[in-house]
Design a protein around this motif. Sequence first.
Motif, PDB file in Angstrom:
ATOM      1  N   LYS A  18      11.672   4.638   9.120  1.00  0.00           N
ATOM      2  CA  LYS A  18      11.244   3.925   7.929  1.00  0.00           C
ATOM      3  C   LYS A  18      10.417   2.706   8.309  1.00  0.00           C
ATOM      4  N   ILE A  19       9.558   2.289   7.404  1.00  0.00           N
ATOM      5  CA  ILE A  19       8.810   1.055   7.573  1.00  0.00           C
ATOM      6  C   ILE A  19       9.705  -0.088   7.108  1.00  0.00           C
ATOM      7  N   GLU A  39      10.336   6.092   2.346  1.00  0.00           N
ATOM      8  CA  GLU A  39       9.624   5.754   3.580  1.00  0.00           C
ATOM      9  C   GLU A  39       9.803   4.295   3.992  1.00  0.00           C
ATOM     10  N   VAL A  40      10.428   3.489   3.129  1.00  0.00           N
ATOM     11  CA  VAL A  40      10.562   2.069   3.441  1.00  0.00           C
ATOM     12  C   VAL A  40      12.017   1.608   3.359  1.00  0.00           C
ATOM     13  N   ASP A  69       8.144  -4.827   9.881  1.00  0.00           N
ATOM     14  CA  ASP A  69       6.786  -4.322  10.105  1.00  0.00           C
ATOM     15  C   ASP A  69       5.796  -4.901   9.101  1.00  0.00           C
ATOM     16  N   SER A 152      -0.231   1.922   2.772  1.00  0.00           N
ATOM     17  CA  SER A 152      -1.079   2.993   3.305  1.00  0.00           C
ATOM     18  C   SER A 152      -1.794   2.564   4.571  1.00  0.00           C
ATOM     19  N   ASP A 155       1.078   2.328   7.263  1.00  0.00           N
ATOM     20  CA  ASP A 155       1.674   3.641   7.505  1.00  0.00           C
ATOM     21  C   ASP A 155       0.771   4.739   6.925  1.00  0.00           C
ATOM     22  N   THR A 157       0.180   7.711   7.651  1.00  0.00           N
ATOM     23  CA  THR A 157       0.739   9.067   7.601  1.00  0.00           C
ATOM     24  C   THR A 157       1.257   9.410   6.208  1.00  0.00           C
ATOM     25  N   ASN A 158       1.787   8.405   5.495  1.00  0.00           N
ATOM     26  CA  ASN A 158       2.382   8.642   4.175  1.00  0.00           C
ATOM     27  C   ASN A 158       1.510   8.113   3.039  1.00  0.00           C
ATOM     28  N   ARG A 159       0.205   8.013   3.284  1.00  0.00           N
ATOM     29  CA  ARG A 159      -0.717   7.484   2.276  1.00  0.00           C
ATOM     30  C   ARG A 159      -0.633   8.266   0.961  1.00  0.00           C
ATOM     31  N   TYR A 162       2.464   7.310  -1.057  1.00  0.00           N
ATOM     32  CA  TYR A 162       2.350   5.991  -1.674  1.00  0.00           C
ATOM     33  C   TYR A 162       1.424   6.034  -2.887  1.00  0.00           C
TER      34      TYR A 162
END
Length: 293
Positions: A18-19, A39-40, A69, A152, A155, A157-159, A162
């Motif tokens: 996770k971010i 993701e966070v 992060d 985005s 991270d 990869t998960n744009r 989001y």
Amino acid sequence: MKKTLFTTLLLTTAIFAKINVATTYNYLGEVTKAIGGDEVKVTVLANPKLDPHFITPKPSLIGKLRGEDLLIINGGQLEIGWLPPLLKSANNPKIRIGAEGFLDVSGAVEMMDKPVSVSRAYGDIHPDGNPHFATDIHNIIPIAELISMKLSLVDPTNRAKYAENFQSFKTKMEKLTEDLANQYKSCQNKKVVQYHELFNYALKAYGVQSVGNIEPLPGISPSSKHSMELIVKMKNQKVKTILQDVYHEKRTAKFIANKAVAKVEIVPHDVGATDSADSLETFYQEIAEKLCQ
């Protein structure tokens, strides 16, 4: 075999990592959770029941910032009295001011009440303007879009996730904004008094007039003379509502309300400031309810 298992473990950990995001205030945490989803991992630094201008820089907050992060702040110098020492002690290059992992959301908002000049003679004023823009729901979508863009970037990869989450959030907030607009129609041209200028953005958006503040100047405690002058003004202008936040003393507002034959409404300045304002939706609903009662 061991090498293959180790490589697989590293890839799996990377995929599900996770971010780590810290936000200065609760409303930013709620927006970040809505956009970031699974993701966070979000940490909120300030207690929403306390004065947002003066958060105690506890050692525990330093420890939290060291592993983040991304740091998302309100900006407009609202955190100027407590955040810089924490950032210096945390010494996390990812979230330093200007770094990729730093976001000031005030850039998404047109600030109001910018002072012509800055002087201590005018109290604790903010040079960039009034930083309490989150109390107006019209500002939350631009803020959310900025957060989506920053996530985005940090991270990529998960744009797509989001972006999708932002669209869902936007749709929900647009519906709530429409519902609140209908509710606010009943209090257009209403006159109120505030303790501190926390709700100027919402008042302006919906045509509610603030005729004075219990604070004679921002951050300055009310005097007896100022309170008596405010009572006379309220009587003359038939002001029947005082907007009181949760963290300032309440004795003065009660005294003024009693003398002016008015009522004191406790209004949240952040998500979680009151027990009933425990989400973004209930936060904005409660502000509308208190302003229009």
